[in-house]
Design an enzyme around this catalytic site. Structure first.
Site, short mmCIF file in Angstrom:
data_model
loop_
_atom_site.label_atom_id
_atom_site.label_comp_id
_atom_site.label_asym_id
_atom_site.label_seq_id
_atom_site.Cartn_x
_atom_site.Cartn_y
_atom_site.Cartn_z
CG PHE A 139 37.76 49.19 -43.34
CD1 PHE A 139 37.97 50.47 -43.86
CD2 PHE A 139 37.11 48.28 -44.14
CE1 PHE A 139 37.55 50.83 -45.15
CE2 PHE A 139 36.69 48.61 -45.44
CZ PHE A 139 36.91 49.89 -45.94
CG ASN A 140 35.60 45.37 -38.64
OD1 ASN A 140 35.32 45.78 -39.75
ND2 ASN A 140 34.80 44.57 -37.96
CB ALA B 135 28.96 58.73 -33.14
CG PHE B 136 24.75 56.17 -29.55
CD1 PHE B 136 25.32 55.81 -28.34
CD2 PHE B 136 23.75 57.14 -29.54
CE1 PHE B 136 24.92 56.40 -27.14
CE2 PHE B 136 23.34 57.74 -28.36
CZ PHE B 136 23.92 57.37 -27.16
CE1 TYR C 148 28.16 54.37 -36.31
CE2 TYR C 148 28.73 52.73 -37.96
CZ TYR C 148 29.10 53.71 -37.06
OH TYR C 148 30.43 54.01 -36.93
CE LYS D 171 29.84 57.51 -37.14
NZ LYS D 171 30.62 58.41 -36.30
NE ARG E 83 26.67 40.34 -36.47
CZ ARG E 83 27.68 40.97 -35.90
NH1 ARG E 83 27.73 41.10 -34.58
NH2 ARG E 83 28.68 41.45 -36.63
CB SER F 56 31.80 54.08 -40.24
OG SER F 56 31.60 52.69 -40.28
C1 WQD Z 1 33.32 40.89 -37.05
C2 WQD Z 1 33.16 39.49 -37.59
C3 WQD Z 1 30.92 38.67 -37.39
C4 WQD Z 1 30.88 38.70 -32.98
C5 WQD Z 1 30.81 46.41 -36.78
C6 WQD Z 1 29.82 47.42 -37.26
C7 WQD Z 1 30.48 48.36 -38.22
C8 WQD Z 1 31.77 48.96 -37.64
C9 WQD Z 1 32.63 47.94 -36.97
C10 WQD Z 1 31.77 51.19 -36.74
C11 WQD Z 1 31.89 39.29 -38.40
C12 WQD Z 1 31.85 37.86 -36.51
C13 WQD Z 1 31.25 38.82 -34.31
C14 WQD Z 1 30.64 37.40 -32.43
C15 WQD Z 1 31.20 36.43 -34.59
N1 WQD Z 1 31.49 49.94 -36.65
N2 WQD Z 1 31.41 37.71 -35.10
N3 WQD Z 1 30.81 36.32 -33.27
O1 WQD Z 1 29.96 43.58 -37.84
O2 WQD Z 1 32.20 43.68 -39.05
O3 WQD Z 1 31.35 45.67 -37.87
O4 WQD Z 1 31.88 47.09 -36.13
O5 WQD Z 1 31.92 51.86 -37.71
O6 WQD Z 1 29.57 49.33 -38.55
O7 WQD Z 1 28.74 46.74 -37.90
O8 WQD Z 1 32.17 43.80 -36.54
O9 WQD Z 1 33.20 42.74 -34.59
O10 WQD Z 1 30.68 42.63 -34.84
O11 WQD Z 1 32.13 41.29 -36.38
O12 WQD Z 1 31.33 35.43 -35.30
O13 WQD Z 1 30.28 37.22 -31.27
O14 WQD Z 1 33.05 38.59 -36.47
O15 WQD Z 1 29.95 37.85 -37.98
O16 WQD Z 1 32.19 38.34 -39.42
P1 WQD Z 1 31.33 44.10 -37.90
P2 WQD Z 1 32.03 42.64 -35.48
#
Ligand code: WQD
Length: 325
Positions: A168-169, A74-75, A140, A144, A281, A116
């Site tokens: 989660f992440n 998946a994307f 996205y 899911k 963001r 997710s």
């Molecule tokens: C983590 C934290 C940012 C980059 C995404 C998807 C989600 C899931 C997992 C699949 C946040 C901060 C990030 C940067 C920063 N995917 N950050 N500077 O947004 O929690 O989740 O990936 O299922 O659907 O949205 O993950 O790693 O982008 O961000 O400060 O350059 O780090 O604001 O607090 P996110 P992330």
């Protein structure tokens, strides 16, 4: 068992493939190598270069006498899904319908699906358990959730048994250092921090420090990809034992802030890692933390490698192996 891993050359898929091979299963990887990379293929696993949108070749692959399939193709870029919903409809929705229909046609009746935490949307309470309302904030997450709904209909109507794993992440790299390929064009926090540590990018932009969190920066539940991989094996064993389906969170139950990740990366790498606070963001919740009580109760699964040191150290080791550091 004989297992087909669709999307097995990708970041999470390669770790999952490794885990099934180590557990003694015969694995075939099916991947179009759009995000997956050849370095992630293991000699012990068969490889089929194919696309989930190409139904005939998918069905041909599926007819290999498999006991189960793992679907990770998946994307996954939430931001991009808001700009290009068509891309996510086609690959994530239509592609999955193809996979499920081919599975039924070939008689493969067990499936582990990469879902997710994005299915929940803005948290209404913490930690997030599986009873939390599902109101995805991005397209996205919607794809899911829709797939989970299709899966439960196919379970009822056709007896397809599934485990939908709400990650989660996902972060880190194989704790035993066996994964060679790095994710391409990463945008997630830990790889961005690694790139700043390597000098590939000049700094880490911290997206906001005015959130109501311990240090003002975003807090997330980072779950190590080796823990996720173990979760897939446990989930398939559960389906086997119970002949039933399951929707379950996989998270560490620990909230780590952006600054805590950067600090840990400075300690582990010994590099300066410049960081600059910039604006929030759009669409980022302040804090996301999982309850993994259900995973513990059903699968006997708990995160083992998802502490900040291991997340960062295994990422750094992967960047070094790839010659980036
Ligand atoms: C983590 C934290 C940012 C980059 C995404 C998807 C989600 C899931 C997992 C699949 C946040 C901060 C990030 C940067 C920063 N995917 N950050 N500077 O947004 O929690 O989740 O990936 O299922 O659907 O949205 O993950 O790693 O982008 O961000 O400060 O350059 O780090 O604001 O607090 P996110 P992330």
């Amino acid at each position: 068992m004989k297992i087909l891993v669709i999307g097995g050359a990708g970041y999470i898929g390669s770790h999952v493939t490794r885990e099934f091979l180590d557990a003694g299963h015969a694995v075939t990887v099916f991947d179009n190598l759009s995000s997956g990379v050849r370095e992630n293929l293991f000699p012990e696993a068969e490889f089929v270069h194919g696309d989930i949108l190409d139904y005939p070749s998918l069905l041909r692959a599926m007819r290999g006498g498999f006991d189960a399939l793992i679907h990770l193709a998946a994307f996954k870029a939430a931001g991009e899904s808001m700009l290009k919903p068509e891309k996510y409809s086609l690959n994530n929705l239509s592609g999955t319908v193809n996979i499920l229909n081919a599975a039924l046609e070939a008689g493969v009746m067990k499936l582990v699906f990469s879902s997710s935490a994005a299915t929940y949307g803005e948290p209404q309470y913490l930690p997030i358990d599986e009873k939390h309302p599902t109101v995805p904030e991005n397209y996205y997450g919607f794809t899911k959730l829709e797939i989970e709904r299709i899966l439960s209909w196919y379970d009822k109507l056709k007896g397809l048994r599934f485990a939908a794993l709400r990650y989660f992440n996902a972060a880190g790299y194989d704790v035993a250092g066996r994964i060679q390929g790095l994710e391409r064009n990463p945008a997630n926090l830990i790889p961005v921090v690694m790139e700043a540590a390597c000098g590939i990018r000049p700094e880490v932009q911290v997206f906001g420090n005015d959130y109501p969190t311990k240090d003002g920066t975003g807090v997330r539940d980072y779950v190590h990809v080796s823990d996720l991989a173990r979760g897939h094996v446990a989930a398939l064993e559960w389906i086997e034992r119970h002949d039933a389906s399951l929707v379950v969170n996989l998270g560490s139950e620990e909230g780590l802030s952006v600054l805590e990740i950067i600090e840990a990366a400075r300690r582990v790498t010994g590099r300066t890692i410049p960081a600059k606070i910039v604006g929030r963001r759009p669409g980022d919740p302040a804090k996301l933390v999982a309850s993994s009580a259900l995973a513990k109760a059903t699968l006997g699964w708990e995160a083992r490698y998802s502490d900040v040191e291991t997340l960062v150290r295994t990422s750094w080791e992967a960047y070094r192996r790839a010659g980036k550091a």
